[in-house]
Design an enzyme around this catalytic site. Structure first.
Site, PDB file in Angstrom:
ATOM      1  CG  ASP A 301      -2.152   0.933   0.977  1.00 47.63           C
ATOM      2  OD1 ASP A 301      -2.282   1.495  -0.124  1.00 47.63           O
ATOM      3  OD2 ASP A 301      -2.957   1.076   1.921  1.00 47.63           O
ATOM      4  CE  LYS A 350      -6.465   2.535   0.714  1.00 51.14           C
ATOM      5  NZ  LYS A 350      -5.156   2.898   0.116  1.00 51.14           N
ATOM      6  CE  LYS A 391      -6.138  10.607   0.273  1.00 51.67           C
ATOM      7  NZ  LYS A 391      -5.528   9.279   0.550  1.00 51.67           N
ATOM      8  CE  LYS A 463      -2.299   4.779   3.091  1.00 54.52           C
ATOM      9  NZ  LYS A 463      -2.148   4.728   1.618  1.00 54.52           N
TER      10      LYS A 463
END
Length: 544
Positions: A301, A350, A391, A463
């Site tokens: 990620d 996520k 975003k 991540k």
């Protein structure tokens, strides 16, 4: 290279650079009385780096998505040196946001007592982004020119310049398993492979070989930047070992995800596989296969906006003796990633990757946190089509401070998602490739070896970093960056960056340097003071 190391521990030849490095660390032994015994330890290592930079190709899974069209268009724009009009003037192509291309590192102290900086990419011979060839797969048949327009990431002036080039590029058919991604993606799926999972994996391998041959490449790296999948089951008989996983693919097991099939196909072709999404593509069987084949894998990620900031802020707070007790993170976005994440199973993938980012920082401070105590940590993601790729991320950090007080930090972050993620794709590919040319051995080894198949040096960019079994996960951002920087310095026989700057601490050292600087100044001649002054000023500017 931009510099040459003058040391008996470093040697250069036409094909490689070699260094001897003394790695200093500490072994800590807990005692029965609760105290520790610390033993400084030095381990001798030898490094070799192959200097020839290969011709590199990158195959993107999800090539027609926002990230795929953005990174392909951005590299092309840089290669063609494109610029375009904006409300603030002319904008030129660049690689801002890339740690390899747009960040610097200190080589050491110069004659004037100041640090000398070079781009990080100059520490070792690295592939230049403009030289990378791109190809890939997508479940949508849309050409990359139209995909770029659909993504609405680039300014119109740049889109118009790129469209004639990108419209000639079309993704190869990809694997579509509706159970693994959101149902709302079905309308895009008009470019899909058919047959059993084994047959589809064979086709992926053929695609990799075709790309490598047609573009005359030395290496190919495969990177997943497609939709987030749901987590797949990890069970004995399905995917715990390489043989189990290969057998499951052969018998067309439903619980083998598309991303795992891409990983296996890549490894079987000797190509590194990098997972830029949060799902658990790298199941134990993938790790086993990568270790057997000595092929690098990395994930999971992309760490681009909100999570990268969180790994900095929480590290700062805990390091300052402040105790974060509640972290609430809210996001909304309108691109296809947000649309896919609106489905509960995909959001859960996520949520897991975004929530674990503070764990190692909390565990590092048992003054603040009791065993098994963690902050309340909540992550929310909403799909709002209007905002597109821009975003919004809003975070609230509540912490306990001195004498029962509380401190709350509220952060609003507007981040253009694909423009932050795309440089990370470049860095992942470039760093993975250079690591493939690094070999090392310790004083206990007879032969040189490579890094472990799980390339944990990439943690800075991810991540939820994958690490070799039994090794710690590090999420603190500056530790992750220091790892990259200092390993590359070791390859040059240079000591790690420790920021002690002792030469600026001892009064006697400072006085000696000041005296030497005064003695090096040559007074100007009275008869030509004006000319000398101009000359000295120009010389000072040039030296700076």
């Amino acid at each position: 290279m931009a510099f040459h190391v003058d040391s008996p521990a470093v040697s250069y030849s036409d094909d490689k650079m070699c260094s001897h490095y003394s790695y200093q660390t500490c072994e800590v032994s807990p005692q029965a009385d609760g105290k520790f015994v610390v033993k400084p330890r030095t381990v001798e290592y030898d490094f070799e780096v192959q200097r020839k930079v290969p011709r590199l190709g990158c195959m993107l899974v999800g090539w027609g998505g926002n990230n795929g069209s953005t990174i392909t268009g951005a590299v092309l724009a840089n290669k063609l040196q494109l610029s375009w009009a904006t409300k603030k003037g002319r904008q030129h192509s660049n690689y801002y946001g890339s740690i390899t291309q747009a960040s610097t590192t200190s080589l050491g102290i110069g004659p004037d007592g100041q640090e000398v900086y070079v781009p990080l990419k100059d520490l070792l011979p690295m592939v230049q982004p403009n030289d990378i060839e791109f190809d890939g797969w997508d479940i949508s048949s849309m050409n990359l020119g139209d995909a770029m327009r659909r993504a609405e990431v680039f300014e119109p002036g740049l889109q118009e310049q790129l469209y004639p080039h990108l419209s000639q590029l079309k993704p190869r058919p990809s694997i579509y398993c509706s159970d693994f991604i959101a149902a709302n993606q079905a309308e895009r799926a008009d470019n899909v492979l058919t047959g059993t999972k084994s047959e589809m994996m064979t086709k992926l391998r053929e695609d990799i070989r075709d790309f490598k041959k047609s573009k005359k490449l030395d290496k190919v790296i495969v990177l997943w930047t497609a939709n987030t999948e749901r987590f797949c089951d990890i069970t004995d008989g399905l995917n715990l070992t390489a043989s189990q996983l290969l057998g499951s693919i052969e018998r067309n097991a439903e619980e083998v995800s598309p991303s795992t099939i891409f990983a296996v196909a890549s490894i079987l072709e000797g190509c590194a596989f990098l997972n830029g999404s949060p799902q658990n593509s790298l199941v134990p069987g993938v790790l086993d296969l990568a270790e057997q084949r000595q092929v690098f894998i990395g994930g999971d990620d992309f760490k681009s906006g909100q999570t990268k900031f969180k790994s900095v802020l929480v590290d700062f707070l805990v390091g300052a003796g402040i105790k974060p007790t509640s972290i609430v993170s809210y996001n909304h976005l309108g691109n296809n990633d947000g649309k896919n994440l609106s489905a509960p199973k995909q959001f859960r993938s996520k949520e897991i990757s975004k929530s674990n980012v503070v764990d190692d920082m909390v565990e590092s401070n048992r003054v603040l946190y009791d065993e098994k105590e963690t902050p309340d940590h909540c992550v929310v993601i909403k799909y709002v089509p209007y905002v597109g790729d821009s975003k919004r991320a809003m975070d609230e950090y509540t912490s306990e401070i001195f004498m029962g007080g509380h401190n709350t930090l509220v952060v609003h972050n507007t981040c253009e998602d694909s423009l932050l993620a795309s440089p990370i794709i470049l860095d992942l590919v470039i760093l993975t490739e250079v690591c493939q040319r690094i070999s090392m051995k310790s004083e206990q080894d007879d032969e040189f070896g490579t890094f472990h198949a799980v390339l944990s040096i990439l943690s800075y960019l991810l991540k939820a970093p994958c690490t070799p079994p039994g090794t710690p996960v590090v999420n603190a951002l500056f530790k992750q960056r220091s790892c990259i920087e200092n390993i590359f310095r070791a390859c040059n026989g240079l000591p790690p960056q420790n920021h002690m700057t002792l030469e600026h601490r001892l009064a006697a050292d400072i006085q000696r340097r000041s005296l030497a600087a005064q003695q090096s100044v040559v007074p100007a001649s009275p008869s030509s003071s004006s000319a000398s002054s101009d000359s000295e000023q120009q010389g000072t500017t040039t030296g700076a």
